[in-house]
Design a protein around this motif. Structure first.
Motif, PDB file in Angstrom:
ATOM      1  N   GLN A 153       0.828  -1.210   0.000  1.00 12.80           N
ATOM      2  CA  GLN A 153       0.000   0.000   0.000  1.00 12.80           C
ATOM      3  C   GLN A 153       0.858   1.255   0.000  1.00 12.80           C
ATOM      4  N   MET A 154       1.970   1.153   0.709  1.00 13.98           N
ATOM      5  CA  MET A 154       2.890   2.275   0.808  1.00 13.98           C
ATOM      6  C   MET A 154       3.382   2.683  -0.577  1.00 13.98           C
ATOM      7  N   PHE A 155       3.420   1.729  -1.500  1.00 12.00           N
ATOM      8  CA  PHE A 155       4.030   2.009  -2.797  1.00 12.00           C
ATOM      9  C   PHE A 155       3.124   2.669  -3.836  1.00 12.00           C
ATOM     10  N   ASP A 156       1.818   2.816  -3.558  1.00 22.68           N
ATOM     11  CA  ASP A 156       0.928   3.499  -4.508  1.00 22.68           C
ATOM     12  C   ASP A 156       1.155   3.067  -5.951  1.00 22.68           C
ATOM     13  N   THR A 157       0.946   1.801  -6.177  1.00 19.98           N
ATOM     14  CA  THR A 157       1.323   1.213  -7.465  1.00 19.98           C
ATOM     15  C   THR A 157       0.341   1.516  -8.596  1.00 19.98           C
ATOM     16  N   PHE A 158       0.890   1.778  -9.785  1.00 19.17           N
ATOM     17  CA  PHE A 158       0.079   1.844 -11.013  1.00 19.17           C
ATOM     18  C   PHE A 158      -0.006   0.426 -11.571  1.00 19.17           C
ATOM     19  N   TYR A 159      -1.191  -0.155 -11.503  1.00 18.58           N
ATOM     20  CA  TYR A 159      -1.358  -1.490 -12.104  1.00 18.58           C
ATOM     21  C   TYR A 159      -1.866  -1.344 -13.526  1.00 18.58           C
ATOM     22  N   MET A 160      -1.501  -2.273 -14.380  1.00 19.38           N
ATOM     23  CA  MET A 160      -2.054  -2.289 -15.742  1.00 19.38           C
ATOM     24  C   MET A 160      -3.526  -2.688 -15.664  1.00 19.38           C
ATOM     25  N   ALA A 161      -4.327  -2.221 -16.623  1.00 22.70           N
ATOM     26  CA  ALA A 161      -5.764  -2.483 -16.602  1.00 22.70           C
ATOM     27  C   ALA A 161      -6.026  -3.962 -16.361  1.00 22.70           C
ATOM     28  N   GLY A 162      -6.929  -4.230 -15.410  1.00 27.46           N
ATOM     29  CA  GLY A 162      -7.272  -5.623 -15.143  1.00 27.46           C
ATOM     30  C   GLY A 162      -6.438  -6.233 -14.035  1.00 27.46           C
ATOM     31  N   SER A 163      -5.216  -5.774 -13.885  1.00 30.97           N
ATOM     32  CA  SER A 163      -4.311  -6.422 -12.943  1.00 30.97           C
ATOM     33  C   SER A 163      -4.706  -6.210 -11.483  1.00 30.97           C
ATOM     34  N   ALA A 164      -5.319  -5.058 -11.161  1.00 27.35           N
ATOM     35  CA  ALA A 164      -5.649  -4.765  -9.776  1.00 27.35           C
ATOM     36  C   ALA A 164      -6.692  -5.745  -9.240  1.00 27.35           C
ATOM     37  N   ASP A 165      -7.766  -5.945 -10.019  1.00 27.65           N
ATOM     38  CA  ASP A 165      -8.819  -6.854  -9.579  1.00 27.65           C
ATOM     39  C   ASP A 165      -8.288  -8.259  -9.430  1.00 27.65           C
ATOM     40  N   GLN A 166      -7.413  -8.581 -10.342  1.00 23.83           N
ATOM     41  CA  GLN A 166      -6.809  -9.892 -10.337  1.00 23.83           C
ATOM     42  C   GLN A 166      -6.083 -10.138  -9.010  1.00 23.83           C
ATOM     43  N   LEU A 167      -5.358  -9.133  -8.568  1.00 23.95           N
ATOM     44  CA  LEU A 167      -4.627  -9.245  -7.321  1.00 23.95           C
ATOM     45  C   LEU A 167      -5.563  -9.291  -6.134  1.00 23.95           C
ATOM     46  N   LEU A 174      -5.910  -3.531  -1.551  1.00 26.31           N
ATOM     47  CA  LEU A 174      -5.488  -2.473  -2.449  1.00 26.31           C
ATOM     48  C   LEU A 174      -6.101  -1.145  -2.081  1.00 26.31           C
ATOM     49  N   PRO A 175      -5.412  -0.042  -2.341  1.00 25.13           N
ATOM     50  CA  PRO A 175      -5.986   1.275  -2.080  1.00 25.13           C
ATOM     51  C   PRO A 175      -7.234   1.492  -2.926  1.00 25.13           C
ATOM     52  N   ASP A 225       1.244   9.287  -7.222  1.00 22.71           N
ATOM     53  CA  ASP A 225       1.430  10.295  -6.191  1.00 22.71           C
ATOM     54  C   ASP A 225       1.836  11.588  -6.895  1.00 22.71           C
ATOM     55  N   SER A 226       1.184  12.692  -6.555  1.00 24.92           N
ATOM     56  CA  SER A 226       1.564  13.939  -7.212  1.00 24.92           C
ATOM     57  C   SER A 226       1.286  15.136  -6.308  1.00 24.92           C
ATOM     58  N   ASP A 227       2.341  15.762  -5.823  1.00 21.36           N
ATOM     59  CA  ASP A 227       2.205  17.009  -5.065  1.00 21.36           C
ATOM     60  C   ASP A 227       3.530  17.770  -5.141  1.00 21.36           C
ATOM     61  N   MET A 228       3.739  18.720  -4.222  1.00 18.06           N
ATOM     62  CA  MET A 228       4.951  19.542  -4.224  1.00 18.06           C
ATOM     63  C   MET A 228       6.240  18.712  -4.335  1.00 18.06           C
ATOM     64  N   THR A 229       6.255  17.581  -3.629  1.00 18.42           N
ATOM     65  CA  THR A 229       7.513  16.836  -3.536  1.00 18.42           C
ATOM     66  C   THR A 229       7.445  15.461  -4.190  1.00 18.42           C
ATOM     67  N   HIS A 230       6.341  15.167  -4.887  1.00 23.12           N
ATOM     68  CA  HIS A 230       6.225  13.872  -5.564  1.00 23.12           C
ATOM     69  C   HIS A 230       5.712  14.057  -6.983  1.00 23.12           C
ATOM     70  N   THR A 231       6.314  13.329  -7.916  1.00 26.97           N
ATOM     71  CA  THR A 231       5.791  13.295  -9.289  1.00 26.97           C
ATOM     72  C   THR A 231       5.500  11.833  -9.619  1.00 26.97           C
ATOM     73  N   PRO A 232       4.500  11.565 -10.467  1.00 26.69           N
ATOM     74  CA  PRO A 232       4.126  10.166 -10.735  1.00 26.69           C
ATOM     75  C   PRO A 232       5.268   9.366 -11.358  1.00 26.69           C
ATOM     76  N   MET A 233       6.172  10.041 -12.055  1.00 27.73           N
ATOM     77  CA  MET A 233       7.354   9.361 -12.583  1.00 27.73           C
ATOM     78  C   MET A 233       8.569  10.063 -12.000  1.00 27.73           C
ATOM     79  N   PHE A 234       9.526   9.294 -11.556  1.00 26.73           N
ATOM     80  CA  PHE A 234      10.783   9.864 -11.051  1.00 26.73           C
ATOM     81  C   PHE A 234      11.880   8.849 -11.308  1.00 26.73           C
TER      82      PHE A 234
END
Ligand code: PHE
Length: 385
Positions: A153-167, A174-175, A225-234
């Motif tokens: 949960q800490m990792f705020d993962t982007f799952y590919m479509a379908g993969s989240a439900d699968q998990l 999941l969040p 994650d996206s705010d002052m100190t986080h970007t979705p890609m880093f």
């Protein structure tokens, strides 16, 4: 006939003396043009008696051919002289160093990757790579983060479509934002996601390479994650050392050495703070002493006052379970790993206050914070100041 010999000498001299195409053309017109000397003489042939006409005609024809031949030859000479002169002035010395376009700059991320690679390269690390789109297995399970593990949960993962439900169907928590994909059953190794860290490259390396292993993997990572100190890609750097003798002292020595080389400050304050990662034991986060006074961000010095610590990396001794899951013997092999934030250390070294500006694609920003492409960072030649 004497007359003709004189004329011939005169005309040939004019041709030979022509220094350029225009003068040569003038000489040609004067000899063979409509009103040229030879042409004019040809016109007088009609008034001669048949015997003289024949002899003079032949002589004139021979003269005309000779002069024409001389003109043609001279023309070729002049043209090749012209070409040679042009080649001489347009000569390009391909051995000269390129002149850099003063507008082109390397992005601070590119520069940082090159600097960090130069430092670890000097220490004997090889560059490794792995895919941005990973399987759940490499990103989590093989790193000792099973499905139900709260670290997921800490990792705020982007799952590919379908993969989240699968998990989720498989028991993972999941969040909320990850609900609602398309259920597509399949083994755990087929659940796809954007890697949340470069640590899966540890697994991929240990799977295919016998120790001793010493790799550095720079690469893109993704978190929702996206705010002052986080970007979705880093970007992160992953380091991995596996052999039969490497211990925590090596981890500390290696990372302190790195900090001093990278920040080009011999007395940069470095703190190893006990922490926890499922894939390392023991684990430590590394902080750099810094100053955030006046809204800026500068590196601190030992002995001086500095008002804050900035976390730059996570590290630890690779967990025996991880070594085992890669098919290596944890009784025989051990070592350390670390994961470092590329933007973080770039901001700290180059005083860049806002993370989001890295990805604005603003050429004025790039002109200010960017680097000249030909200044290749090296430990001996200087890194990037
Ligand atoms: N992967 C961890 C993270 O992204 C960092 C890390 C790497 C920690 C290697 C320990 C060892 O936070």
């Amino acid at each position: 006939m004497d007359n003709l010999d004189d004329l011939k000498a005169e005309l040939l001299e004019a041709v030979a003396g022509a220094g350029d195409a225009a003068t040569l053309e003038t000489a040609r017109v004067a000899a063979l043009g409509k009103k040229g000397r030879i042409t004019a003489m040809m016109k007088t042939l009609g008034g001669l008696d048949p015997v003289a006409r024949k002899a003079t005609g032949q002589a004139l024809n021979a003269l005309r051919d000779e002069v024409q031949g001389a003109i043609d030859a001279r023309k070729i000479d002049l043209e090749s002289a012209d070409l040679n002169a042009r080649l001489a002035t347009e000569k390009v010395d391909v051995t000269l160093p390129a002149r850099p376009d003063p507008m082109g700059r390397l992005h601070p991320i590119t520069q940082t990757i090159e600097e960090v690679s130069a430092i670890f390269g000097e220490m004997g690390f090889e560059i490794a790579e792995g895919p941005d789109i990973e399987t759940d297995w490499y990103n989590f399970t093989a790193l000792n983060i099973p499905r139900e593990h709260p670290a997921r949960q800490m990792f705020d993962t982007f799952y590919m479509a379908g993969s989240a439900d699968q998990l989720e169907g498989a028991g993972a928590q999941l969040p909320a934002h990850l609900h609602g994909g398309i259920m597509q059953g399949g083994p755990e190794r087929e659940v796809m996601l954007l890697r949340t860290h470069t640590s899966p490259v540890q697994i991929r390396t240990m799977e295919k390479q016998e120790p001793p292993i010493r790799i550095l993997c720079p690469g893109r990572t993704y978190r929702c994650d996206s705010d002052m100190t986080h970007t979705p890609m880093f970007h992160q750097f992953e380091g991995l050392v596996i052999d039969e003798a490497t211990h925590m002292g090596h981890l500390k020595g290696c990372l302190i050495e790195f900090c001093e080389a990278y920040f080009e400050v011999e007395d940069v304050p470095v703190r190893f703070r006990p922490s926890h990662f499922p894939f390392t034991e023991p684990s430590a986060e590394v902080d750099i002493g810094c100053n955030k006074r006046d809204g800026g961000l500068t590196i601190g010095h030992q002995g001086d006052e500095y008002d804050d610590w900035l976390e730059i990396l996570g590290s630890g001794m690779v967990h025996p379970r991880v070594i085992e899951m890669c098919g290596l013997d944890p009784e025989k092999y051990q070592g350390f790993a670390f994961g470092m934030g590329c933007e973080r250390i770039a901001m700290l070294k180059y005083g860049i206050p806002d993370l989001r500006t890295f990805f604005d694609a603003d050429t004025r920003w790039l002109k200010h914070y960017g680097f000249l492409p030909l200044d290749v960072p090296s430990l001996t030649g200087g890194l990037g100041q």
